[in-house]
Design a protein around this motif. Structure first.
Motif, PDB file in Angstrom:
ATOM      1  N   THR A 161     -19.216 -26.561  32.983  1.00 32.25           N
ATOM      2  CA  THR A 161     -19.143 -26.344  34.424  1.00 32.25           C
ATOM      3  C   THR A 161     -17.963 -25.469  34.808  1.00 32.25           C
ATOM      4  OG1 THR A 161     -18.766 -27.470  36.565  1.00 32.25           O
ATOM      5  CG2 THR A 161     -17.891 -28.549  34.599  1.00 32.25           C
ATOM      6  N   ALA A 162     -18.138 -24.693  35.865  1.00 32.04           N
ATOM      7  CA  ALA A 162     -17.046 -23.868  36.382  1.00 32.04           C
ATOM      8  C   ALA A 162     -15.884 -24.724  36.864  1.00 32.04           C
ATOM      9  CB  ALA A 162     -17.558 -23.002  37.534  1.00 32.04           C
ATOM     10  N   HIS A 163     -16.134 -25.983  37.144  1.00 33.84           N
ATOM     11  CA  HIS A 163     -15.090 -26.853  37.699  1.00 33.84           C
ATOM     12  C   HIS A 163     -14.006 -27.215  36.696  1.00 33.84           C
ATOM     13  CE1 HIS A 163     -16.967 -27.199  41.587  1.00 33.84           C
ATOM     14  NE2 HIS A 163     -18.124 -27.442  40.992  1.00 33.84           N
ATOM     15  N   ILE A 164     -14.189 -26.828  35.427  1.00 37.91           N
ATOM     16  CA  ILE A 164     -13.107 -27.053  34.473  1.00 37.91           C
ATOM     17  C   ILE A 164     -11.887 -26.190  34.842  1.00 37.91           C
ATOM     18  CG2 ILE A 164     -14.610 -27.775  32.594  1.00 37.91           C
ATOM     19  CD1 ILE A 164     -13.010 -24.445  32.257  1.00 37.91           C
ATOM     20  N   TYR A 165     -12.084 -25.159  35.676  1.00 32.55           N
ATOM     21  CA  TYR A 165     -10.967 -24.315  36.126  1.00 32.55           C
ATOM     22  C   TYR A 165     -10.178 -24.960  37.264  1.00 32.55           C
ATOM     23  CZ  TYR A 165     -13.230 -20.552  33.471  1.00 32.55           C
ATOM     24  OH  TYR A 165     -13.783 -19.789  32.470  1.00 32.55           O
ATOM     25  N   GLY A 166     -10.662 -26.085  37.784  1.00 29.83           N
ATOM     26  CA  GLY A 166      -9.969 -26.768  38.866  1.00 29.83           C
ATOM     27  C   GLY A 166     -10.793 -26.808  40.135  1.00 29.83           C
ATOM     28  N   SER A 167     -10.230 -27.394  41.176  1.00 27.92           N
ATOM     29  CA  SER A 167     -10.911 -27.502  42.455  1.00 27.92           C
ATOM     30  C   SER A 167      -9.879 -27.453  43.584  1.00 27.92           C
ATOM     31  CB  SER A 167     -11.699 -28.817  42.526  1.00 27.92           C
ATOM     32  OG  SER A 167     -12.385 -28.930  43.739  1.00 27.92           O
ATOM     33  N   PRO A 168     -10.124 -26.626  44.619  1.00 34.48           N
ATOM     34  CA  PRO A 168     -11.270 -25.739  44.786  1.00 34.48           C
ATOM     35  C   PRO A 168     -11.149 -24.500  43.892  1.00 34.48           C
ATOM     36  CG  PRO A 168      -9.735 -25.385  46.565  1.00 34.48           C
ATOM     37  CD  PRO A 168      -9.196 -26.538  45.765  1.00 34.48           C
ATOM     38  N   LEU A 169     -12.280 -23.834  43.649  1.00 31.97           N
ATOM     39  CA  LEU A 169     -12.277 -22.593  42.883  1.00 31.97           C
ATOM     40  C   LEU A 169     -11.896 -21.450  43.821  1.00 31.97           C
ATOM     41  CD1 LEU A 169     -15.587 -23.005  40.832  1.00 31.97           C
ATOM     42  CD2 LEU A 169     -13.247 -23.325  40.020  1.00 31.97           C
ATOM     43  N   THR A 204     -14.276 -34.465  31.442  1.00 33.39           N
ATOM     44  CA  THR A 204     -15.133 -34.824  30.317  1.00 33.39           C
ATOM     45  C   THR A 204     -15.894 -33.617  29.785  1.00 33.39           C
ATOM     46  OG1 THR A 204     -16.802 -35.599  31.933  1.00 33.39           O
ATOM     47  CG2 THR A 204     -15.379 -37.263  30.912  1.00 33.39           C
ATOM     48  N   HIS A 205     -16.212 -32.670  30.659  1.00 36.39           N
ATOM     49  CA  HIS A 205     -16.854 -31.436  30.193  1.00 36.39           C
ATOM     50  C   HIS A 205     -15.872 -30.586  29.388  1.00 36.39           C
ATOM     51  CE1 HIS A 205     -20.960 -31.271  31.673  1.00 36.39           C
ATOM     52  NE2 HIS A 205     -20.562 -31.895  32.760  1.00 36.39           N
ATOM     53  N   LEU A 206     -14.636 -30.526  29.840  1.00 33.08           N
ATOM     54  CA  LEU A 206     -13.624 -29.753  29.114  1.00 33.08           C
ATOM     55  C   LEU A 206     -13.381 -30.371  27.733  1.00 33.08           C
ATOM     56  CD1 LEU A 206     -11.603 -27.438  29.039  1.00 33.08           C
ATOM     57  CD2 LEU A 206      -9.943 -28.933  30.187  1.00 33.08           C
ATOM     58  N   ARG A 207     -13.308 -31.682  27.677  1.00 32.58           N
ATOM     59  CA  ARG A 207     -13.136 -32.347  26.385  1.00 32.58           C
ATOM     60  C   ARG A 207     -14.343 -32.104  25.483  1.00 32.58           C
ATOM     61  NH1 ARG A 207     -11.237 -37.717  29.505  1.00 32.58           N
ATOM     62  NH2 ARG A 207      -9.036 -37.168  29.840  1.00 32.58           N
ATOM     63  N   ALA A 208     -15.527 -32.072  26.087  1.00 34.05           N
ATOM     64  CA  ALA A 208     -16.740 -31.795  25.314  1.00 34.05           C
ATOM     65  C   ALA A 208     -16.694 -30.381  24.731  1.00 34.05           C
ATOM     66  CB  ALA A 208     -17.974 -31.963  26.194  1.00 34.05           C
ATOM     67  N   SER A 217      -6.584 -20.264  33.149  1.00 31.31           N
ATOM     68  CA  SER A 217      -6.206 -21.587  32.656  1.00 31.31           C
ATOM     69  C   SER A 217      -7.094 -22.668  33.258  1.00 31.31           C
ATOM     70  CB  SER A 217      -4.738 -21.881  32.999  1.00 31.31           C
ATOM     71  OG  SER A 217      -4.551 -21.888  34.404  1.00 31.31           O
ATOM     72  N   THR A 218      -7.372 -23.695  32.461  1.00 27.14           N
ATOM     73  CA  THR A 218      -8.196 -24.805  32.937  1.00 27.14           C
ATOM     74  C   THR A 218      -7.304 -25.838  33.609  1.00 27.14           C
ATOM     75  OG1 THR A 218      -8.026 -25.865  30.767  1.00 27.14           O
ATOM     76  CG2 THR A 218      -9.940 -24.462  31.158  1.00 27.14           C
ATOM     77  N   GLU A 219      -7.772 -26.347  34.746  1.00 30.83           N
ATOM     78  CA  GLU A 219      -6.991 -27.316  35.518  1.00 30.83           C
ATOM     79  C   GLU A 219      -7.872 -28.487  35.928  1.00 30.83           C
ATOM     80  OE1 GLU A 219      -4.956 -25.379  38.700  1.00 30.83           O
ATOM     81  OE2 GLU A 219      -4.097 -23.819  37.421  1.00 30.83           O
ATOM     82  N   ALA A 220      -8.667 -28.977  34.993  1.00 32.53           N
ATOM     83  CA  ALA A 220      -9.584 -30.078  35.285  1.00 32.53           C
ATOM     84  C   ALA A 220      -8.813 -31.367  35.542  1.00 32.53           C
ATOM     85  CB  ALA A 220     -10.549 -30.258  34.118  1.00 32.53           C
ATOM     86  N   THR A 221      -9.168 -32.058  36.632  1.00 35.93           N
ATOM     87  CA  THR A 221      -8.557 -33.342  36.953  1.00 35.93           C
ATOM     88  C   THR A 221      -9.603 -34.414  37.266  1.00 35.93           C
ATOM     89  OG1 THR A 221      -8.329 -32.674  39.276  1.00 35.93           O
ATOM     90  CG2 THR A 221      -6.423 -32.303  37.835  1.00 35.93           C
ATOM     91  N   HIS A 222     -10.762 -34.003  37.740  1.00 38.91           N
ATOM     92  CA  HIS A 222     -11.847 -34.931  38.088  1.00 38.91           C
ATOM     93  C   HIS A 222     -12.520 -35.421  36.795  1.00 38.91           C
ATOM     94  CE1 HIS A 222     -15.726 -36.290  39.691  1.00 38.91           C
ATOM     95  NE2 HIS A 222     -15.155 -36.325  40.878  1.00 38.91           N
TER      96      HIS A 222
END
Length: 318
Positions: free
Chosen positions: A114-122, A141-145, A131-136
């Motif tokens: 998902t694009a949301h691995i870059y953070g929110s809001p995009l 879990t997608h970034l870890r996958a 850089s990835t800024e996943a927090t949700h």
């Protein structure tokens, strides 16, 4: 044979229909449950029952499979409600499937992230080096996958392609598909049932929307492409952002043309959001000769027509 995990889902069903009609190779769908509409909608596909959180026999799931398109994932709302299960399904399930794929010599492993691995809001310009800024829990879990896939499949005979998807637009195979929380689907359902569209965000918010038919074309090309040329992480979107206000005008215009409905439109948020412009770069995937159309009209038309048929005869999803 091609395996699509999560074959009864929103994108899985549409991909299965497109691919099974486009190539001679048999398409197998993994499904936790087998809704009645699937066999009618996908007569050329076969089905294998599999619950990625419970089943352990991944070898049986992958029997005679040459390519895997992995879509099984808990959605954002469910991931937030149960982050432990999201980790089990989204991350650990993907890890086990990738590991089994490597062991069995699966030719290609395509994963929808998902694009949301870059953070929110995009906001701003986003490419694969951002850089990835996943927090949700959903994006985490997608970034870890993604990390699991790259670790497990590195230096194996299984080529991996990770597609970081923006916002898919299109009609599901059935009204019973769990997809009505997505912004375009939600708004169009409101449109046909209430003749209004209420957005929970500011009209200035920008998002990248991609027609599902274009996603299907990309996946088919990835399947056919030489492994050495097409591998790694790619943003998958239209490369052209729309504000929610612009999106509402497109939907409103099509509703007038198709149903003679002139909906009232409401937004939340404020003008400060007008600074949140977005460029979701797809230059990397373009370099493979892939051109992605950003015209949403056909998919929106089909979603309006089908939603009208589904929800005006039976307003609530059963």
């Amino acid at each position: 044979m091609i395996l699509i995990t999560g074959g009864s889902g929103y994108l899985g069903g549409r991909l299965a229909k497109y691919i099974s009609q486009s190539i001679k190779e048999k398409v197998i769908l993994s499904v936790r449950d087998r809704p009645d509409y699937l066999e009618k909608s996908l007569p050329n596909c076969e089905f294998r029952r599999f619950d990625i959180a419970k089943n352990k026999d991944f070898n049986r799931l992958l029997e005679n499979i040459t390519e895997v398109i992995h879509l099984i994932s808990m959605n954002a709302g469910d991931s937030a409600s149960d982050p432990i299960m999201a980790e089990k399904v989204n991350t650990q399930g993907t890890y086990k499937l990738a590991k089994a794929s490597a062991k069995l010599g699966i030719k290609k492993f395509i994963y929808f992230s998902t694009a949301h691995i870059y953070g929110s809001p995009l906001i701003g310009r986003i490419d694969e080096t951002t850089s990835t800024e996943a927090t949700h829990p959903y994006s985490l879990t997608h970034l870890r996958a993604e990390n699991c896939i790259q670790k497990v499949l590195k230096d194996t005979d299984t080529n991996h392609v990770i597609l970081r998807l923006s916002n898919a637009v299109g009609a599901p195979l059935s009204k019973n598909v769990n997809c009505w929380m997505l912004v375009v689907n939600d708004i169009i359902k409101q449109l046909v049932t209430n003749h209004s569209m209420k957005f929970s965000s500011s009209k200035y918010i920008e998002r990248d929307f991609i027609p599902i038919n274009e996603i299907s074309k990309v996946v088919l090309k990835v399947i056919k492409e030489d492994n050495q040329r097409f591998t790694g992480i790619y943003n998958l979107g239209s490369g052209s952002s729309l504000s929610l206000e612009s999106l509402s005008k497109i939907i409103s215009h099509r509703a007038k043309e198709l149903l003679e409905i002139d909906p009232e439109i409401f937004f939340s948020g404020n003008r400060e959001d007008s600074n949140n412009s977005l460029v979701y770069s797809i230059k990397k995937i373009n370099r493979h000769g892939i051109k992605i159309a950003n015209d949403l009209t056909e998919e929106i038309d089909q979603l309006i027509i089908k939603s009208h048929d589904w929800f005006m005869s039976s307003p609530e999803i059963k």
